[in-house]
Write an enzyme that holds these catalytic residues in place. Sequence first.
Site, PDB file in Angstrom:
ATOM      1  N   TYR A 159       0.837  -1.212   0.000  1.00  0.00           N
ATOM      2  CA  TYR A 159       0.000   0.000   0.000  1.00  0.00           C
ATOM      3  C   TYR A 159       0.866   1.255   0.000  1.00  0.00           C
ATOM      4  CZ  TYR A 159      -3.166   3.588   1.832  1.00  0.00           C
ATOM      5  OH  TYR A 159      -3.885   4.736   2.030  1.00  0.00           O
ATOM      6  N   LYS A 163       1.267   4.040  -3.096  1.00  0.00           N
ATOM      7  CA  LYS A 163       0.914   5.436  -2.894  1.00  0.00           C
ATOM      8  C   LYS A 163       2.136   6.349  -3.004  1.00  0.00           C
ATOM      9  CE  LYS A 163      -3.584   5.373  -2.064  1.00  0.00           C
ATOM     10  NZ  LYS A 163      -4.574   6.165  -2.822  1.00  0.00           N
TER      11      LYS A 163
END
Length: 260
Positions: A159, A163
């Site tokens: 994650y 990002k």
Amino acid sequence: MSALPPVSLKGRVLLVTGGTQGIGEGIARAAAEAGAAGICITGRDVARGRAVVDALGVPACFVAADLADAAATARIVDQAEAALGPVDGLVNAAGLTDRGTLLDTPVELWDRLFAVNTRAPFILTQALARRLVALGRPGAVVNVITMSSHGGQPFLTAYSSSKGALATFTRNSANGLRRARIRVNGINIGWADTPGEHAIQARDGRPADWLERAEPSQPFGRLIRPRDVAGLAVYLLSDAAEMMTGALIDFDQNVMGTYE
């Protein structure tokens, strides 16, 4: 001294991914309140998507799409414009937040998070930018990122990495598109009270009252809410921010790089 430009989206058509709940829904609702001429939202929950569209009070449409599917993602701008006319602004709010450390994250999870969190914003930004450049129109893109893009916790390996890539893409595309007057900015959101976060907490075995337990420990006494982020997103989409591009704004009550 000239008057400050209003924070208004009058006459603008927007595309908001992840608009069926949480941050994306909050931004779509705030955009409608700011006078947007049309709003297209995407998501996987058809019933919820139609309910949000019906509640916006402006011309709106829902496109059911799985952003992990590159071909389906590539069709979204076409579908939005077929329903509402030329799109002026894009908000990449959809995202997956699945957990996994470096030691236990499977390649399949890594690929899925990068597909939704990084590749989909690339596909959509590229499609919109090509149209705007061809038409000679300005535009604005807002990428909803995360404070975890600075590095993130060990259990957020894929994650945080996806990002972090989106943060770099935000600045790179802002630089590449600025001569076309297409602005690209990003918001690094901290811990937020969203349906997605509630689902994660339940999946991790937290008690039903986890939010009531967590909020008193926060500096400002609560978690970030979609409405908080929506105001900043609308500002970034509006002419009030017309001189601002390539910014990555930390939207959090904790200050990065400091310690108590």
